[in-house]
Design a protein around this motif. Structure first.
Motif, mmCIF file in Angstrom:
data_model
loop_
_atom_site.group_PDB
_atom_site.id
_atom_site.type_symbol
_atom_site.label_atom_id
_atom_site.label_comp_id
_atom_site.label_asym_id
_atom_site.label_seq_id
_atom_site.Cartn_x
_atom_site.Cartn_y
_atom_site.Cartn_z
ATOM 1 N N CYS A 1 13.880 23.722 -48.050
ATOM 2 C CA CYS A 1 12.849 22.897 -47.406
ATOM 3 C C CYS A 1 11.926 23.773 -46.582
ATOM 4 O O CYS A 1 11.706 23.505 -45.388
ATOM 5 C CB CYS A 1 13.490 21.868 -46.481
ATOM 6 S SG CYS A 1 14.614 20.748 -47.310
ATOM 7 N N SER B 1 8.804 24.190 -46.209
ATOM 8 C CA SER B 1 7.637 23.632 -45.527
ATOM 9 C C SER B 1 8.026 22.888 -44.251
ATOM 10 O O SER B 1 7.174 22.587 -43.424
ATOM 11 C CB SER B 1 6.869 22.690 -46.464
ATOM 12 O OG SER B 1 6.381 23.411 -47.570
ATOM 13 N N GLN B 2 9.314 22.604 -44.095
ATOM 14 C CA GLN B 2 9.804 21.871 -42.922
ATOM 15 C C GLN B 2 10.582 22.833 -42.018
ATOM 16 O O GLN B 2 11.568 22.459 -41.388
ATOM 17 C CB GLN B 2 10.678 20.688 -43.376
ATOM 18 C CG GLN B 2 10.117 19.850 -44.515
ATOM 19 C CD GLN B 2 8.894 19.017 -44.123
ATOM 20 O OE1 GLN B 2 8.719 18.653 -42.959
ATOM 21 N NE2 GLN B 2 8.031 18.747 -45.086
ATOM 22 N N HIS C 1 18.666 23.600 -34.966
ATOM 23 C CA HIS C 1 19.133 23.300 -36.315
ATOM 24 C C HIS C 1 18.183 23.761 -37.404
ATOM 25 O O HIS C 1 18.480 23.653 -38.585
ATOM 26 C CB HIS C 1 19.409 21.811 -36.436
ATOM 27 C CG HIS C 1 18.254 20.980 -35.976
ATOM 28 N ND1 HIS C 1 17.097 20.883 -36.697
ATOM 29 C CD2 HIS C 1 18.073 20.258 -34.861
ATOM 30 C CE1 HIS C 1 16.258 20.103 -36.042
ATOM 31 N NE2 HIS C 1 16.813 19.718 -34.922
ATOM 32 N N TYR D 1 15.184 22.724 -38.463
ATOM 33 C CA TYR D 1 14.285 21.797 -39.153
ATOM 34 C C TYR D 1 13.197 21.311 -38.204
ATOM 35 O O TYR D 1 13.482 20.994 -37.056
ATOM 36 C CB TYR D 1 15.044 20.569 -39.649
ATOM 37 C CG TYR D 1 15.692 20.789 -40.978
ATOM 38 C CD1 TYR D 1 15.052 20.398 -42.146
ATOM 39 C CD2 TYR D 1 16.926 21.397 -41.072
ATOM 40 C CE1 TYR D 1 15.637 20.602 -43.371
ATOM 41 C CE2 TYR D 1 17.524 21.609 -42.299
ATOM 42 C CZ TYR D 1 16.869 21.205 -43.447
ATOM 43 O OH TYR D 1 17.443 21.410 -44.662
ATOM 44 N N PRO E 1 9.609 18.673 -38.729
ATOM 45 C CA PRO E 1 8.674 18.056 -39.677
ATOM 46 C C PRO E 1 7.389 18.871 -39.770
ATOM 47 O O PRO E 1 6.774 19.172 -38.737
ATOM 48 C CB PRO E 1 8.416 16.670 -39.061
ATOM 49 C CG PRO E 1 9.610 16.395 -38.211
ATOM 50 C CD PRO E 1 10.052 17.728 -37.689
ATOM 51 N N MET E 2 7.018 19.245 -40.968
ATOM 52 C CA MET E 2 5.804 20.038 -41.223
ATOM 53 C C MET E 2 5.800 21.377 -40.491
ATOM 54 O O MET E 2 4.746 21.984 -40.329
ATOM 55 C CB MET E 2 4.542 19.261 -40.812
ATOM 56 C CG MET E 2 4.348 17.973 -41.569
ATOM 57 S SD MET E 2 3.141 16.906 -40.748
ATOM 58 C CE MET E 2 4.206 16.004 -39.604
ATOM 59 N N SER F 1 5.406 15.306 -50.893
ATOM 60 C CA SER F 1 5.411 16.775 -50.936
ATOM 61 C C SER F 1 4.419 17.336 -49.939
ATOM 62 O O SER F 1 3.260 16.928 -49.906
ATOM 63 C CB SER F 1 4.980 17.274 -52.325
ATOM 64 O OG SER F 1 5.788 16.733 -53.330
ATOM 65 N N LEU F 2 4.874 18.302 -49.163
ATOM 66 C CA LEU F 2 3.959 19.091 -48.350
ATOM 67 C C LEU F 2 3.760 20.418 -49.068
ATOM 68 O O LEU F 2 4.694 20.981 -49.632
ATOM 69 C CB LEU F 2 4.550 19.307 -46.949
ATOM 70 C CG LEU F 2 3.732 20.176 -46.003
ATOM 71 C CD1 LEU F 2 2.327 19.611 -45.771
ATOM 72 C CD2 LEU F 2 4.451 20.302 -44.651
#
Lengths: 358, 358, 358, 358
Positions: free
Chosen positions: B102, B104-105, B112, B114, B116-117, B301-302
């Motif tokens: 992931c 892009s995240q 952790h 992660y 968003p974006m 999808s980003l």
């Protein structure tokens, strides 16, 4: 004159009855199954209430366990008298949809071959399993022999809820070590929990509001069981995961609130696997959805059917991977099924699943 | 005293300006890029309008084409003076999120991993590309050499819209012979159309309301171009597909209406691949969603970043699979970028993409 | 008395003949096709030479294009007189193997449902297509209507070599921008090249020893065509890729030398997709295989069949994604098929594929 | 003057010794780990014997469990004194290969970024873990904190054999209800068995020649354990599966005989997942390979590394999915490691894995 059998028919919203009906005649690609055990599904309750419309007079039920009574001329490799089950969804497997990997959305042989939920025929578009006898169409593709040594009750969940619940875990694309949350622990949610465990989830968090269901969830493989009456489950799951969220969440009820919670606890890049049957438009909250930029996946699954699916599920049970026996909490004879509907539809007496025998 | 450069900064909602700023100092894992060409993205317009908040004074822009000016001590295998691009999304590739697929995240190295974006840093959380110089963090993972013989404009779409549009097609899981519908044919939608063509779609139906965009869509590989001002596109697409619906639909705008249409034309079992940036809660219509039983997938999808992604996209261009040159409709010098924003944000003069040179 | 037809039968190793045979009677799940065009496959040459054993007297051939002459009582949604094709592989789609995603290895309805190459019936275990009439079993699953406007020759490659060649590209799991090498550019290799192009390969390198085939390969989408008589292809491909190797290689001949070269040019982590029919044990060279630690994949594919596959392939042709017309280099009437075998088996006169008409 | 430590070095074929060496100095992206527990791998025995060449004087070993002693200036989110492990394979995660999903084949930052087994650095291309201290390169990507409450021995298998064995099961693409055969039940084979169980295999058949290993295999999840000294395992497995063969077979030794048996028991369409390190060219038997037409897959896997992989594996242990504790059969202090090598390399005294403590 046709021989007669008992069958549970939908009469009108709020009323099902056991009636006498002619035992069906079969065509060359069909089989006739004598039902020994069947059960009632949440969907049947929707039918009973008139929320999901079927024709008056239709025999309902879609979870058949029984014995081959008669085989159509073209059906090969089975014997009369053999113990079999058939999936709740019984596709033709030859339509465009089926060959394209969407067998539950089988539209049959006319036109383009797709029909929403088209693979679901028993107790929906043709007569169903809550009867003494059941016509199984495309029998070659749908009759699945029961392995020696398994009882009716041991395989009774295979046709629908085990296949559905497991599909929820399979579609969630669980990887070894994933953290998975399962929302609602009715029969399907419990099977989703068991399925997540079978796929290698490293931590499984389940949510329900009934103690007995949370206890059963632990038996099915849950690590943490949350009661939504006692905690804010979204907050709690984010806390448990250190703010990261879960790799996959499974919705097993069909409400806006559970769908939404399943999205709110999901990490960016995670998968929301939805099993519930919704009754109104769903809303996707903008923030939890990262405005569409969170690499999220939302996936829905209809119960996979066919004899190969059934073979695999029974294989799982035969080799003691899981025991769904405890889900059968009550037992009734077919003639008393109206009583069973009453108990099941009101979720009285801690009922999970009811075995109906003929 | 620090050397100075020109940079486009966000001042306040409604106002961006070209100002003098110090050329950034780089750390051991960074590189300094001298920008030769960049462009303006739809997201930049959201920033300009204050719809997507960034800090006042931040250099904006995230589509860098240029030359390596200076390399950090730990960055190996590049030469100063080498022509390179970097993705709009420039992940670390070492966080938990990145290693988990992931990137892009990417939440970086605390907690952790992660966010968003979180992989989107240029012109969002750090200074961006609409300037004479750009600091590229995690340069080892993000500097992508431009193949000999390709011009700046030929690779200008790689950092963002080509990567994003193609991701829309990739996430749609297109199989050879699929029928695909793409909603909206702005720059990203056009790239999604080109991407669907590259993945083997057998028929591509595109939807927009501007003739010039529909024409360009045909150039990018569309078979059928529908003007939503002239036809009911849902009805029309269902008619074209004989009632079956499309195998995959791609949403490339970010509105309820396009999202909903993308679902309504989808076959049971199909995938809705969403690229748009939404600005309010989305509603999923119950019927089109088959109440959750249609085996549908909704995937977002980003833009994927990183030097390997950029290498692949430039490879596609170098081998003449696609020519995105025609998307550059206007050209401005960096000092005139405010004028370019004005043109681009009002979509005047048939503008698709604007090349900004330094 | 039965009506008679002409059919090409295998007599003994080295001898096929056109004979009079009874037009077959069909059962309720069959269809009778009147063949209008068919062709000869490399496999047929193996049969002719006795290298692949079939029963004496069997009608051979497995690439049928024609018209529905008669439909079994259970076959729905078609009309007599309709133009159709059927795949070389015509599975039942209801066996365990088919439901499990292995339809080409369909073992039918007895026992466990798997049989190596069991889906290949025409001209192998039942009478084939080089005849005036063909019985199509499981017709509901296998009859694929030809879209209006396509000629027989345009769809003649769909039943076998297009499906096979494309499967080579599909199994290679090609991603956008991949570098792909295809070894051998006979009809199947040419289709694999076209398939790799359709899946988004960024650079396609093909290998053969015949100039005309290398030229045709460029028409099918190859970027670089290498003549193994003129260069050391392994060395050359490693040079072209800067020592990295290709992302995927496709073997389309069936020799140790091509299989081995396909492995030697493969990057660690790459996929070798094998289409060839081998005639002796294969050897995997230890070094190229990284002693088993290279994260390599070796994948084989048998031609996918069924009406959905055929529909997709014809869709590709109908929308001008590819023109396989140029592969038909020679034309014969059915009564002259022995002459066609002679030409084709000796690869005389630049033959690629031969159209046989009735 | 440098501080000194004990380290196990390769001297010459047949000889490893514990020597004094300087504790390494670390760069800005490195970390220094104080080893508390490590172990010996089969690969180390190959090194000892000179079968896998490494430089004389190199510290060997690649399975580190310990404590962070010192952090490079750029490494964030960790504390000195924190308990951590690192994978046997410690990729950069920023090379082209890593970004392309092949991190174990990481070729670093020069050229094209691929190198066979390039991610394996400890005890191969840089100093390894059988020492008091270990330099961990690309520490940001490779240091994985040990969850509270887990002992050294509980996580000792994570760096290599658990990751490798599980990869064997993951690459085999096991579906719920699959029948899986695992050939050889040494430490890696045992982990493959456990991995197959975790992925939902319905029946697991294992093969070895040592009773203690077959017993341990049952503990790890095997349903049926076959002794190759007592039965013809190919025949037996075909009998057990009714002639169908297994869905997936895992090779965990590295011999022609086990590789070949793994292919012979495989159903058409099945996957052979190979983990063994081979020492000579492999032969693929033509018949078992269906001459290349059986839709078979042969897949190899090198141990996946990185902190995310390690996090997931430790998560599995922390939540009691599996207990690999019983695999540690013997314990030695680092200064006695030569003795431990002697025991382990001769597989004396029922040894499975040896814990080495400092």
């Amino acid at each position: 004159m046709a021989e007669m059998m008992k069958a549970t028919i939908f009469v009108e919203p709020g009323r099902v009855e056991v009636e006498e009906k002619a035992i069906p005649n079969i065509g060359p690609n069909d089989a006739l199954m004598r039902i020994t055990t069947t059960t009632i599904c949440g969907t049947d309750v929707h039918i009973l209430k008139g929320e999901y419309p079927v024709e008056s007079g239709l025999t309902i039920g879609h979870e058949p366990v029984g014995v081959i009574e008669k085989l159509g001329a073209n059906v090969q490799g089975y014997q009369e008298g053999q113990r079999v089950i058939a999936g709740a969804i019984c596709p033709s497997f030859s339509s465009y949809a089926c060959q394209d990997g969407c067998s539950s959305q089988d539209g049959g042989h006319h036109g383009h071959g797709y029909k929403p939920m088209g693979g679901w025929r028993f107790g929906n578009t043709i007569n169903g399993a809550q009867a003494e006898y059941l016509l199984v169409p495309d029998a070659q593709a749908n009759l699945a022999p029961v392995p020696d040594g398994l009882t009716d009750e041991q395989v009774l969940m295979c046709p629908d809820i085990m296949s559905t619940g497991f599909a929820g875990a399979e579609s969630a694309n669980i990887k070894i070590g994933d953290i998975v949350a399962v929302f609602a622990q009715g029969p399907i949610g419990l099977c989703a929990t068991a399925g997540a465990r079978l796929r290698g989830a490293g931590m499984i968090i389940v949510v329900d509001g009934v103690d007995a269901r949370l206890d059963m969830a632990r038996q099915m493989g849950a690590d943490i069981a949350l009661d939504f009456n006692k905690v804010d489950v979204v907050e709690e799951i984010l806390k448990i995961t250190g703010g990261r969220g879960v790799d996959a969440s499974i919705e097993a009820l069909g409400l806006q609130s559970t769908f939404e919670a399943a999205l709110r606890v999901l990490k960016p890049g995670g998968t929301l696997s939805s099993l519930g049957v919704y009754s109104e438009d769903l809303s996707i909250p903008l923030g939890a959805f990262c405005a569409g930029l969170g690499d999220h996946k939302i996936v829905t699954s209809l119960c996979p059917g066919g004899k190969e699916r059934m073979r695999r599920l029974m294989n799982i049970i035969a080799h003691d991977r899981i025991d769904l026996g405890p889900l059968v909490t009550h037992r009734y004879a077919l003639e008393d099924i109206v009583e069973a509907y009453d108990l099941f539809s009101h979720q009285r007496d801690g009922v999970l699943k009811v075995a109906i025998t003929t």
